[in-house]
Design a protein around this motif. Structure first.
Motif, PDB file in Angstrom:
ATOM      1  N   TRP A   1      -0.394   6.877   9.934  1.00 55.39           N
ATOM      2  CA  TRP A   1      -0.228   6.926   8.480  1.00 55.39           C
ATOM      3  C   TRP A   1      -1.527   6.510   7.798  1.00 55.39           C
ATOM      4  N   LYS A   2      -1.807   7.118   6.633  1.00 51.01           N
ATOM      5  CA  LYS A   2      -3.041   6.861   5.896  1.00 51.01           C
ATOM      6  C   LYS A   2      -2.743   6.175   4.558  1.00 51.01           C
ATOM      7  N   VAL A   3      -3.598   5.207   4.219  1.00 51.81           N
ATOM      8  CA  VAL A   3      -3.481   4.516   2.935  1.00 51.81           C
ATOM      9  C   VAL A   3      -4.026   5.410   1.825  1.00 51.81           C
TER      10      VAL A   3
ATOM     11  N   ARG B   1      -0.310   2.240  10.445  1.00 53.05           N
ATOM     12  CA  ARG B   1      -1.640   2.743  10.793  1.00 53.05           C
ATOM     13  C   ARG B   1      -1.698   3.153  12.255  1.00 53.05           C
TER      14      ARG B   1
ATOM     15  N   TRP C   1       0.829  -1.188   0.000  1.00 54.75           N
ATOM     16  CA  TRP C   1       0.000   0.000   0.000  1.00 54.75           C
ATOM     17  C   TRP C   1       0.872   1.249   0.000  1.00 54.75           C
TER      18      TRP C   1
ATOM     19  N   MET D   1       1.304   4.873   1.394  1.00 54.30           N
ATOM     20  CA  MET D   1       0.819   5.545   2.586  1.00 54.30           C
ATOM     21  C   MET D   1       1.544   6.873   2.773  1.00 54.30           C
TER      22      MET D   1
END
Length: 219
Positions: free
Chosen positions: A208-210, A204, A103, A105
């Motif tokens: 941190w954001k995807v 996460r 992912w 991020m």
């Protein structure tokens, strides 16, 4: 989509600094050519905006299949909101998709919490030009480590690893906290990384954001 395209470009810039890949070419058609020069990974083609412009994936596949070094030498990496469509496209083009999920991020560095290391361990952070390297040790042996490349306002995390025998003790979080603190002191504002399934929970938990799924394939 332009924001994500720019984020991928900025991630790649830091990733190359971390890995020592100094030769990167932008063909001005949404594909970055990285001369990785590693065994079984000579060339990396990073596709920007693969969803809205799938023809870029087709061109990247042509480049990967023609990469010097033979089978397995050319790789493709792309960020997507439609993972299954991109996987199907890459397989139809004759590439072998890596099934490990990743992912893209990001975070504003000021939003990641500061954390302290358990007193049993020692933390060592050093700065080598634009690359920050942090190691957590126990009795002099490295049990967790990571690196972060600072490129302008961006800090790109890479190779965050913890010895399996020392996991679930906050080492990864402490390493990330030290990296972020040092990167912020160097003027970085935004963190970017590509997370594996093993790292997703850690990042996460730190805020941190995807942004997108990441698909990787090889010729």
């Amino acid at each position: 989509m332009r924001d994500r395209e720019e984020l991928v470009r900025r991630w790649q810039a830091g990733w190359s600094v971390s890995r020592g890949w100094t030769t990167v070419e932008d063909d001005l058609d949404g594909i970055l050519t990285v001369r990785a020069g590693e065994e079984n990974r000579a060339m990396e083609y990073v596709v920007l905006d693969a969803d809205d412009k799938p023809e870029r994936v087709e061109r990247a596949a042509e480049l990967a299949l023609a990469a010097p070094g033979g089978r397995g030498a050319g790789w493709i990496t792309l960020a997507t909101d439609d993972k299954e469509a991109r996987i199907e496209q890459l397989e139809d083009l004759g590439l072998e998709v890596q099934r490990d999920q990743d992912w893209l991020m990001t975070i504003q560095l000021s939003e990641q919490p500061a954390l302290k290391l358990h007193e049993r361990y020692a933390l060592h952070t050093e700065l080598e030009d634009d690359l920050i390297i942090t190691r957590a040790t126990l009795h002099g042996g490295v049990v967790s480590s990571g690196r972060m490349a600072v490129v302008g306002p961006d800090a790109v995390a890479d190779r965050i690893e913890t010895d399996p025998a020392h996991r679930r003790r906050g080492l990864g979080s402490a390493v990330m906290a030290s990296l972020v603190e040092t990167a912020a002191a160097q003027g970085a504002k935004r963190g970017i990384l590509i997370a594996s399934i093993d790292g997703l929970r850690l990042y996460r938990s730190l805020g941190w954001k995807v942004i997108a799924d990441v698909v990787t394939a090889r010729c």
